[in-house]
Design an enzyme around this catalytic site. Structure first.
Site, PDB file in Angstrom:
ATOM      1  N   GLY A  46     -35.513  35.954 -37.799  1.00  0.00           N
ATOM      2  CA  GLY A  46     -37.166  36.824 -38.231  1.00  0.00           C
ATOM      3  C   GLY A  46     -38.094  35.797 -39.051  1.00  0.00           C
ATOM      4  O   GLY A  46     -39.475  36.028 -39.093  1.00  0.00           O
ATOM      5  N   GLU A 100     -37.351  35.418 -47.009  1.00  0.00           N
ATOM      6  CA  GLU A 100     -36.994  36.721 -45.936  1.00  0.00           C
ATOM      7  C   GLU A 100     -38.662  36.764 -45.313  1.00  0.00           C
ATOM      8  O   GLU A 100     -39.793  36.900 -46.021  1.00  0.00           O
ATOM      9  CB  GLU A 100     -36.476  37.250 -46.234  1.00  0.00           C
ATOM     10  CG  GLU A 100     -34.440  37.803 -46.663  1.00  0.00           C
ATOM     11  CD  GLU A 100     -33.964  38.375 -45.563  1.00  0.00           C
ATOM     12  OE1 GLU A 100     -35.075  38.384 -44.402  1.00  0.00           O
ATOM     13  OE2 GLU A 100     -33.142  38.251 -45.123  1.00  0.00           O
ATOM     14  N   ASP A 101     -38.861  37.764 -43.891  1.00  0.00           N
ATOM     15  CA  ASP A 101     -39.431  37.830 -43.401  1.00  0.00           C
ATOM     16  C   ASP A 101     -40.110  39.445 -44.083  1.00  0.00           C
ATOM     17  O   ASP A 101     -40.906  39.716 -44.294  1.00  0.00           O
ATOM     18  CB  ASP A 101     -39.253  37.947 -41.585  1.00  0.00           C
ATOM     19  CG  ASP A 101     -37.470  38.676 -41.490  1.00  0.00           C
ATOM     20  OD1 ASP A 101     -37.083  38.825 -42.310  1.00  0.00           O
ATOM     21  OD2 ASP A 101     -37.905  38.832 -40.015  1.00  0.00           O
ATOM     22  N   ASP A 104     -35.195  45.069 -45.720  1.00  0.00           N
ATOM     23  CA  ASP A 104     -35.062  46.523 -45.772  1.00  0.00           C
ATOM     24  C   ASP A 104     -34.457  47.198 -46.429  1.00  0.00           C
ATOM     25  O   ASP A 104     -34.635  47.534 -47.501  1.00  0.00           O
ATOM     26  CB  ASP A 104     -34.901  46.471 -44.593  1.00  0.00           C
ATOM     27  CG  ASP A 104     -35.233  48.019 -43.862  1.00  0.00           C
ATOM     28  OD1 ASP A 104     -36.045  47.933 -42.462  1.00  0.00           O
ATOM     29  OD2 ASP A 104     -33.851  49.015 -44.207  1.00  0.00           O
ATOM     30  N   LYS A 132     -39.953  47.149 -47.628  1.00  0.00           N
ATOM     31  CA  LYS A 132     -40.311  48.452 -47.518  1.00  0.00           C
ATOM     32  C   LYS A 132     -39.178  48.896 -48.734  1.00  0.00           C
ATOM     33  O   LYS A 132     -38.139  50.197 -48.246  1.00  0.00           O
ATOM     34  CB  LYS A 132     -39.053  49.091 -46.029  1.00  0.00           C
ATOM     35  CG  LYS A 132     -39.813  47.915 -45.157  1.00  0.00           C
ATOM     36  CD  LYS A 132     -38.836  49.183 -43.704  1.00  0.00           C
ATOM     37  CE  LYS A 132     -39.480  48.566 -42.596  1.00  0.00           C
ATOM     38  NZ  LYS A 132     -38.098  48.568 -41.410  1.00  0.00           N
ATOM     39  N   PHE A 153     -39.831  51.311 -38.571  1.00  0.00           N
ATOM     40  CA  PHE A 153     -39.245  49.346 -38.077  1.00  0.00           C
ATOM     41  C   PHE A 153     -41.128  49.113 -37.139  1.00  0.00           C
ATOM     42  O   PHE A 153     -41.930  49.752 -36.743  1.00  0.00           O
ATOM     43  CB  PHE A 153     -38.904  49.962 -36.952  1.00  0.00           C
ATOM     44  CG  PHE A 153     -37.957  49.317 -35.968  1.00  0.00           C
ATOM     45  CD1 PHE A 153     -37.618  48.916 -36.497  1.00  0.00           C
ATOM     46  CD2 PHE A 153     -38.865  48.073 -35.083  1.00  0.00           C
ATOM     47  CE1 PHE A 153     -36.263  47.399 -36.250  1.00  0.00           C
ATOM     48  CE2 PHE A 153     -38.448  47.285 -34.320  1.00  0.00           C
ATOM     49  CZ  PHE A 153     -36.996  46.777 -34.887  1.00  0.00           C
ATOM     50  N   VAL A 154     -41.201  48.034 -37.972  1.00  0.00           N
ATOM     51  CA  VAL A 154     -41.962  46.970 -37.179  1.00  0.00           C
ATOM     52  C   VAL A 154     -41.760  45.784 -36.219  1.00  0.00           C
ATOM     53  O   VAL A 154     -40.360  45.384 -36.504  1.00  0.00           O
ATOM     54  CB  VAL A 154     -42.593  46.279 -38.409  1.00  0.00           C
ATOM     55  CG1 VAL A 154     -43.546  47.993 -39.478  1.00  0.00           C
ATOM     56  CG2 VAL A 154     -41.477  45.870 -39.695  1.00  0.00           C
TER      57      VAL A 154
HETATM   58  P1  IMP Z   1     -31.551  44.269 -44.726  1.00  0.00           P
HETATM   59  O1  IMP Z   1     -31.057  43.647 -44.410  1.00  0.00           O
HETATM   60  O2  IMP Z   1     -31.692  46.117 -44.379  1.00  0.00           O
HETATM   61  O3  IMP Z   1     -32.472  43.767 -45.599  1.00  0.00           O
HETATM   62  O4  IMP Z   1     -32.448  43.765 -43.533  1.00  0.00           O
HETATM   63  C1  IMP Z   1     -32.686  42.435 -43.390  1.00  0.00           C
HETATM   64  C2  IMP Z   1     -32.773  41.894 -41.606  1.00  0.00           C
HETATM   65  O5  IMP Z   1     -32.652  43.039 -40.782  1.00  0.00           O
HETATM   66  C3  IMP Z   1     -34.829  41.254 -41.917  1.00  0.00           C
HETATM   67  O6  IMP Z   1     -34.660  39.794 -42.328  1.00  0.00           O
HETATM   68  C4  IMP Z   1     -34.718  41.641 -40.374  1.00  0.00           C
HETATM   69  O7  IMP Z   1     -34.893  40.395 -39.981  1.00  0.00           O
HETATM   70  C5  IMP Z   1     -34.352  42.735 -40.118  1.00  0.00           C
HETATM   71  N1  IMP Z   1     -34.939  44.417 -40.146  1.00  0.00           N
HETATM   72  C6  IMP Z   1     -35.333  45.095 -41.025  1.00  0.00           C
HETATM   73  N2  IMP Z   1     -36.034  45.454 -41.108  1.00  0.00           N
HETATM   74  C7  IMP Z   1     -36.919  45.304 -39.406  1.00  0.00           C
HETATM   75  C8  IMP Z   1     -38.071  46.127 -39.216  1.00  0.00           C
HETATM   76  O8  IMP Z   1     -38.365  46.826 -39.421  1.00  0.00           O
HETATM   77  N3  IMP Z   1     -38.661  45.031 -37.613  1.00  0.00           N
HETATM   78  C9  IMP Z   1     -37.335  43.980 -37.411  1.00  0.00           C
HETATM   79  N4  IMP Z   1     -36.731  43.376 -38.300  1.00  0.00           N
HETATM   80  C10 IMP Z   1     -36.028  44.130 -39.259  1.00  0.00           C
HETATM   81 MG    MG Z   2     -34.290  38.401 -40.781  1.00  0.00          MG
END
Ligand code: IMP
Ligand code: MG
Length: 176
Positions: A46, A100-101, A104, A132, A153-154
């Protein structure tokens, strides 16, 4: 409105708005790490576009590398985090910045920080382009946040829906 796979998305941020955000972060990071030995670790897939733009806007000379994890399938976090690939650098005495992109749930980040915790880095901080807050389940402080966004979701600017949409230059939100 655009279509990615079987879903419809609406533009949320233009390419210019994202670039402004990235420029600001680059400037802040340059200022904060002045004179320090900085290693930037981008989290694939990402963060690839954000990393590329971020380091181009930076005027300092960081070491740049990437790590890879996968924790996301479809439109909701699976909660499980897989194996980490690509940590070849010696972190001893270096100031590490995780890029990080989007953060979440924060579970991916928590796992990365746990793995890096015994690597003797001088400091370990995090930069994420998007955050988020409503989805965040961790208490780890995020030092650099480009923009807080709603819990939808994006896709675009590196982020995908089922592998597609990463090359969009703007950010698009799933239509409810
Ligand atoms: P987390 O572990 O839930 O914080 O998510 C981490 C990873 O999930 C991010 O680095 C993204 O690559 C992916 N991600 C989280 N939210 C989104 C979204 O809304 N769209 C696409 N990828 C996401
Ligand atoms: Mg990521």
């Amino acid at each position: 409105m655009i279509q990615v796979g079987d879903k419809k998305f609406e533009e949320y941020l233009t390419a210019d708005q994202i670039q402004d955000c990235v420029k600001q972060l680059a400037h802040q990071i340059d200022t904060d790490y002045q004179g320090k030995d900085l290693l930037i670790l981008g989290i694939l897939n990402g963060a690839f576009l954000f990393m590329a733009d971020l380091v181009k806007y930076m005027t300092s000379d960081p070491e740049i590398s990437f790590l890879k994890f996968a924790s996301y399938e479809g439109t909701s976090s699976t909660g499980k985090v897989n194996e980490l690939i690509g940590l070849n650098e010696d972190l001893t005495g270096k100031h590490v910045l995780i890029v990080e992109d989007i953060v979440d749930s924060g579970n991916t980040l928590a796992h990365i920080l746990e793995i890096l915790s015994d690597k003797k880095a001088a400091s370990t901080h995090t930069a994420t382009l998007f955050f988020k807050p409503e989805a965040y389940q961790q208490s780890i402080e995020l030092q650099y946040v480009g923009k807080e966004i709603p819990n939808l979701f994006v896709v675009g600017y590196g982020m995908d829906y089922l592998g597609k949409g990463r090359n969009l230059t703007g950010l698009y939100q799933l239509k409810p």
